[in-house]
Design a protein around this motif. Structure first.
Motif, mmCIF file in Angstrom:
data_model
loop_
_atom_site.group_PDB
_atom_site.id
_atom_site.type_symbol
_atom_site.label_atom_id
_atom_site.label_comp_id
_atom_site.label_asym_id
_atom_site.label_seq_id
_atom_site.Cartn_x
_atom_site.Cartn_y
_atom_site.Cartn_z
ATOM 1 N N LEU A 36 4.618 13.369 21.195
ATOM 2 C CA LEU A 36 4.301 13.170 22.608
ATOM 3 C C LEU A 36 3.094 12.268 22.817
ATOM 4 C CD1 LEU A 36 4.907 16.781 23.968
ATOM 5 C CD2 LEU A 36 6.307 14.740 24.376
ATOM 6 N N ALA A 37 2.306 12.050 21.777
ATOM 7 C CA ALA A 37 1.134 11.174 21.900
ATOM 8 C C ALA A 37 1.612 9.766 22.255
ATOM 9 C CB ALA A 37 0.329 11.168 20.606
ATOM 10 N N GLY A 38 1.124 9.257 23.342
ATOM 11 C CA GLY A 38 1.506 7.917 23.776
ATOM 12 C C GLY A 38 2.815 7.844 24.535
ATOM 13 N N ALA A 39 3.483 8.968 24.738
ATOM 14 C CA ALA A 39 4.743 8.958 25.499
ATOM 15 C C ALA A 39 4.467 8.632 26.964
ATOM 16 C CB ALA A 39 5.453 10.312 25.387
ATOM 17 N N GLY A 41 4.004 8.886 30.650
ATOM 18 C CA GLY A 41 3.667 10.021 31.495
ATOM 19 C C GLY A 41 2.741 11.032 30.854
ATOM 20 N N VAL A 42 2.426 10.843 29.564
ATOM 21 C CA VAL A 42 1.527 11.759 28.859
ATOM 22 C C VAL A 42 0.163 11.084 28.718
ATOM 23 C CG1 VAL A 42 1.047 12.946 26.671
ATOM 24 C CG2 VAL A 42 3.366 12.936 27.612
ATOM 25 N N ALA A 43 -0.869 11.745 29.233
ATOM 26 C CA ALA A 43 -2.225 11.206 29.129
ATOM 27 C C ALA A 43 -2.884 11.576 27.807
ATOM 28 C CB ALA A 43 -3.074 11.706 30.294
ATOM 29 N N ASP A 44 -2.609 12.793 27.303
ATOM 30 C CA ASP A 44 -3.276 13.234 26.082
ATOM 31 C C ASP A 44 -2.538 14.430 25.496
ATOM 32 O OD1 ASP A 44 -5.205 13.251 24.079
ATOM 33 O OD2 ASP A 44 -6.723 14.281 25.290
ATOM 34 N N VAL A 54 -0.623 19.625 26.406
ATOM 35 C CA VAL A 54 -0.188 18.271 26.727
ATOM 36 C C VAL A 54 -0.665 18.006 28.144
ATOM 37 C CG1 VAL A 54 1.766 16.715 27.043
ATOM 38 C CG2 VAL A 54 1.832 18.463 25.244
ATOM 39 N N GLU A 55 -1.496 16.972 28.298
ATOM 40 C CA GLU A 55 -1.979 16.599 29.618
ATOM 41 C C GLU A 55 -1.114 15.469 30.146
ATOM 42 O OE1 GLU A 55 -5.988 15.186 31.997
ATOM 43 O OE2 GLU A 55 -6.085 15.517 29.844
ATOM 44 N N SER A 82 -2.019 19.465 35.780
ATOM 45 C CA SER A 82 -1.364 18.423 34.977
ATOM 46 C C SER A 82 -1.254 18.822 33.503
ATOM 47 C CB SER A 82 -2.133 17.103 35.108
ATOM 48 O OG SER A 82 -3.449 17.254 34.620
ATOM 49 N N LEU A 83 -1.493 20.087 33.186
ATOM 50 C CA LEU A 83 -1.428 20.558 31.799
ATOM 51 C C LEU A 83 -0.196 21.421 31.550
ATOM 52 C CD1 LEU A 83 -5.101 21.683 31.124
ATOM 53 C CD2 LEU A 83 -3.978 19.643 30.247
ATOM 54 N N ILE A 84 0.396 21.220 30.388
ATOM 55 C CA ILE A 84 1.412 22.116 29.854
ATOM 56 C C ILE A 84 0.813 22.614 28.547
ATOM 57 C CG2 ILE A 84 3.790 22.370 29.064
ATOM 58 C CD1 ILE A 84 3.596 21.372 31.953
#
Length: 117
Positions: A36-39, A41-44, A54-55, A82-84
Motif C-alpha cells: 500500500l505504500a505509494g498506492a 489515495g494512500v498518504a502513509d 494506513v493513512e 483518514s486512518l484505517i
C-alpha cells in the motif's frame, strides 16, 4: 474481583513471550501492508509494534461503504477519520493477521474508490 482478574491477566501477559509475539506481528504488518505504500489515495503506511495504520490522502467519502467492504471480506475494520488501522491481540495467528492485512490491501490498493473525495 476486578483487581484479581486484572492481576491474573498481567501475570499471563508477563509470564509469556509477549515481546516476541509483538515483534512477529510488527514484522508481518510491515511485510503485508507494504504494497500500500505509494498506492493512489494512500498518504502513509505506518507500523509500530502490534499497530498497523494506513493513512488515506483524504477522509473516506462514505465511511460506511468502506467499512462494509472490509466486512464483506470477513474483518471488522472501520475508518477513523483518514486512518484505517488494526490493533490485533498478541495471540493472533499468522493466518488470522493475514486475513486482516489482505482485506486492507484488497480494499485500499485499487485506488480507494470508496475513499476518494
Amino acid at each position: 474481583l476486578a483487581c484479581a482478574i486484572g492481576a491474573a491477566s498481567l501475570q499471563l501477559l508477563l509470564g509469556g513471550p509477549w515481546q516476541e509475539r509483538v515483534a512477529a506481528i510488527e514484522g508481518q504488518l510491515r511485510r503485508d501492508l507494504e504494497p500500500l505504500a505509494g498506492a493512489q489515495g494512500v498518504a502513509d503506511v505506518r507500523v509500530l509494534g502490534a499497530i498497523g495504520a494506513v493513512e488515506l490522502a483524504a477522509a473516506p467519502r462514505d465511511p460506511a461503504a468502506l467499512q462494509a467492504a472490509f466486512v464483506e471480506r470477513g474483518v471488522w475494520l472501520r475508518p477513523f477519520g483518514s486512518l484505517i488501522y488494526c490493533m490485533p491481540p498478541y495471540v493472533i495467528s499468522e493466518a488470522q493477521l493475514r486475513k486482516i492485512t489482505n482485506a486492507m490491501v484488497e480494499v485500499l490498493r485499487p485506488g480507494i474508490e470508496l475513499a476518494q473525495v
